[in-house]
Design an enzyme around this catalytic site. Structure first.
Site, PDB file in Angstrom:
ATOM      1  N   GLY A   1       0.798  -1.211   0.000  1.00  0.00           N
ATOM      2  CA  GLY A   1       0.000   0.000   0.000  1.00  0.00           C
ATOM      3  C   GLY A   1       0.836   1.268   0.000  1.00  0.00           C
ATOM      4  O   GLY A   1       2.072   1.246   0.083  1.00  0.00           O
ATOM      5  N   CYS A   2       0.148   2.413  -0.065  1.00  0.00           N
ATOM      6  CA  CYS A   2       0.810   3.715  -0.106  1.00  0.00           C
ATOM      7  C   CYS A   2       1.577   4.000   1.187  1.00  0.00           C
ATOM      8  O   CYS A   2       1.072   3.760   2.285  1.00  0.00           O
ATOM      9  CB  CYS A   2      -0.217   4.825  -0.326  1.00  0.00           C
ATOM     10  SG  CYS A   2      -0.955   4.832  -1.973  1.00  0.00           S
ATOM     11  N   SER A   3       2.799   4.512   1.039  1.00  0.00           N
ATOM     12  CA  SER A   3       3.628   4.968   2.166  1.00  0.00           C
ATOM     13  C   SER A   3       3.800   3.916   3.252  1.00  0.00           C
ATOM     14  O   SER A   3       4.019   4.243   4.419  1.00  0.00           O
ATOM     15  CB  SER A   3       3.026   6.246   2.776  1.00  0.00           C
ATOM     16  OG  SER A   3       2.999   7.296   1.840  1.00  0.00           O
TER      17      SER A   3
END
Length: 465
Positions: free
Chosen positions: A369-371
Site C-alpha cells: 500500500g501507499c507509504s
C-alpha cells in the site's frame, strides 16, 4: 563481521549532523574495521565556480516538495475532481513532470554528492594482484607530477594511499564513458587533499592536473582491458542513517540495476543473518489481506487469479474485501510462512505497532500500500514507522513503499514482482530472490521513478522454496 556473506557489499550511508557532509562506509566480511569516507557536498562548487551547490538541506527540501506534490495528485479530493478528458490529460502530465523531476533529483544526488566515489557501489570485485600493480604505477604518476614527491626518492614516501582509495579508482569504470571528467578529477583531488592533510604541501596551480588525469585514465583502461569480466558481488545492503532514510537510494543510477536491500543498523543485520542462515522461505502456507477497505475493486480484480492459485495449490488463506480484526491480522503475520497485504497504507489501521513489536516472529511480508515503508521523524531519536515495528517483531524481510503511489502502476509492479519471485500462477523460467525481482519490476511502472522508485526492501534478499 564473519556472518556477512563473502559475495555481499554492506554500505553505510549517513549525513554528518555537524555540517551536512555525506558519510559513506564500506564493510565486507573479514574487514577489521569499516572503510569510511567523509564527502563535503559542496566540494564541486568550491573547485569550479560554474558548478551548482546542492546542500543536504536543499536536497531534502526538493525531495519533500516532489513527494508532497505527488501525494496531492493521488488524494481522493484531486482524483474525484477528474471529470473530463482534459482533466485526465492534465493530471497525467503533472504526474509525468514529477517523475522527470525525481529522476533528475537522483541524478543530481549521485553527481553532486557521490561524484567520483560512485565506484563504492560497483558490484565488480577488484583483483588483488592487479590492484597492487595499479598502486605502484599510480604512485609513479604522482611521483612524476607532484612537486613534493618528484623531489625525493619514491621509497622515502611516508604517506601511503589506502587500498580503499585505490579500489575506488578501479571501480569507477571506463573514464571515457563517464558523464563528466569531473568524476575522475574528484578522486584525483581527493588524493591531493589527503597528501596536503598529511603535510605534503603542494600549490595546486603548480600541479599538472590534466597530465595526471590523462595518465590515470590510461592506467584505469589498462586495468579494465585485463579484467573484462570480473567476479561480482551478488547483493548490496544499505545501512541508511535516520537523516536520509527517505531518499530512494536504491534507484540511484549506480544502484538501480543491483540487488539491494536496506537496514536501520549493522547490529540488526547481523542478528537477522544469524537467525536466517539459509535465506530461503517456503511459499506454502502463506496468508493475505486483499482490499480490506472494499474500495480497490480494480486492484482486487487484478490479483484474483494469483490469490486463487495460491489458495488452491499452496494452502494460502486470508480475506478479500473484508476488514480483519487485530487478532486475525496478528495470526496472519505470525503463523504464516509469508504474508501479503494489498490495501491502503501498510495495514497499521488493523494492528498496533506495540502488538507487532511484542511478537517472537513475523513472516516475511509484502506491504504493497501507499507509504507503507515511510518513516516519521522523531527529532533527536530514531524515526519510527510500520517497517521498523515488523523488524523489531522478528520479520526477516519487509517490502513497502516510501510514499503514496497510484494503484494501476503499483499493481503492475506487484504482479511482475510476484511472477519473478516465483509467487504467481504464471510460469517463470527461474525464480529469483526478492531483491532481484524488485529491481527488474521497477520499470514495469509507467512512471519509472514516481511509482517505480517507491518500493524498497528492509531485510534480507530471501528466495522461495
Amino acid at each position: 563481521m564473519e556472518k556477512i556473506p563473502e559475495d555481499w557489499l554492506v554500505i553505510s550511508v549517513d549525513v554528518c549532523s555537524f555540517n551536512g557532509d555525506l558519510l559513506i562506509s564500506k564493510i565486507n566480511k573479514g574487514m577489521k574495521a569499516p572503510s569510511l569516507l567523509r564527502l563535503p557536498l559542496s566540494r564541486h562548487s568550491s573547485r569550479t565556480i560554474d558548478e551548482e551547490s546542492f546542500s543536504f538541506e536543499d536536497a531534502m527540501k526538493e525531495l519533500r516538495t516532489i513527494i508532497e506534490e505527488s501525494n496531492k495528485t493521488t488524494s481522493k479530493v484531486r482524483v474525484s475532481s477528474i471529470n473530463t478528458l482534459e482533466d485526465r490529460q492534465k493530471w497525467h502530465q503533472e504526474r509525468y513532470d514529477l517523475d522527470i523531476k525525481l529522476c533528475e533529483f537522483l541524478d543530481k544526488i549521485e553527481y553532486c554528492w557521490i561524484g567520483g566515489f560512485k565506484g563504492i557501489f560497483n558490484q565488480n570485485k577488484v583483483d588483488l594482484e592487479q590492484k597492487s600493480q595499479f598502486r605502484e604505477k599510480f604512485l609513479g604518476i604522482l611521483g612524476q607530477n607532484i612537486p613534493s614527491r618528484s623531489q625525493r626518492n619514491q621509497n622515502s614516501y611516508s604517506i601511503q594511499i589506502d587500498d580503499f582509495i585505490i579500489e575506488l579508482f578501479l571501480s569507477l569504470g571506463d573514464p571515457s564513458e563517464l558523464v563528466s571528467t569531473e568524476l575522475l578529477e574528484d578522486l584525483i583531488y581527493f588524493v591531493l587533499d589527503i597528501l596536503l592533510f598529511h603535510g605534503e604541501e603542494n600549490a595546486y596551480d603548480e600541479i599538472d592536473i590534466d597530465n595526471i588525469y590523462v595518465e590515470v585514465e590510461a592506467l584505469i583502461k589498462e586495468y579494465l582491458m585485463m579484467n573484462p569480466a570480473p567476479p561480482k558481488y551478488k547483493h548490496t545492503i544499505l545501512i541508511v542513517g535516520k537523516e536520509c532514510q527517505s531518499i530512494p537510494w536504491e534507484s540511484l543510477p549506480s544502484l538501480r540495476g543491483s540487488s539491494t536491500t536496506r537496514m536501520p543498523s549493522l547490529s540488526m543485520l547481523l542478528n537477522l543473518l544469524g537467525e536466517n542462515e539459509k535465506m530461503v522461505v517456503n511459499k506454502r502456507n502463506g496468508s493475505f489481506v486483499l482490499n480490506p477497505s472494499g474500495d480497490l475493486v480494480k486492484t482486487e480484480g487484478r490479483f484474483e487469479e494469483q490469490i486463487e492459485d495460491l489458495c488452491q495449490n499452496h494452502n494460502w488463506k486470508g480475506m478479500i474485501g473484508k476488514k480483519p480484526s487485530e487478532d486475525e491480522f496478528a495470526k496472519y503475520v505470525h503463523d504464516s510462512n509469508l504474508f501479503v497485504y494489498i490495501g491502503h497504507g501498510g495495514g497499521e489501521q488493523f494492528i498496533r505497532s506495540t502488538t507487532l513489536k511484542k511478537m517472537d516472529k513475523i513472516a516475511p511480508s509484502l506491504l504493497l500500500g501507499c507509504s507503507s515503508a515511510a518513516l516519521r521523524d522523531n527529532n533527536f531519536l530514531e524515526p519510527y514507522g510500520t517497517v521498523y515495528s515488523y523488524l523489531v517483531g522478528g520479520c526477516p524481510m519487509i517490502l513497502g513503499n516510501l510514499w503514496d503511489v497510484t494503484d494501476k502502476d503499483i499493481d503492475k509492479f506487484s504482479l511482475s514482482l510476484l511472477k519473478k519471485w516465483g509467487l504467481s500462477s504464471s510460469q517463470v523460467e527461474k525464480s529469483m530472490n526478492i531483491s532481484d525481482a524488485v529491481r527488474l519490476s521497477r520499470d514495469e511502472c509507467k512512471l519509472r521513478f514516481l511509482n517505480g522508485a517507491a518500493p524498497v526492501i528492509y531485510g534480507l534478499p530471501l528466495s522461495l522454496l
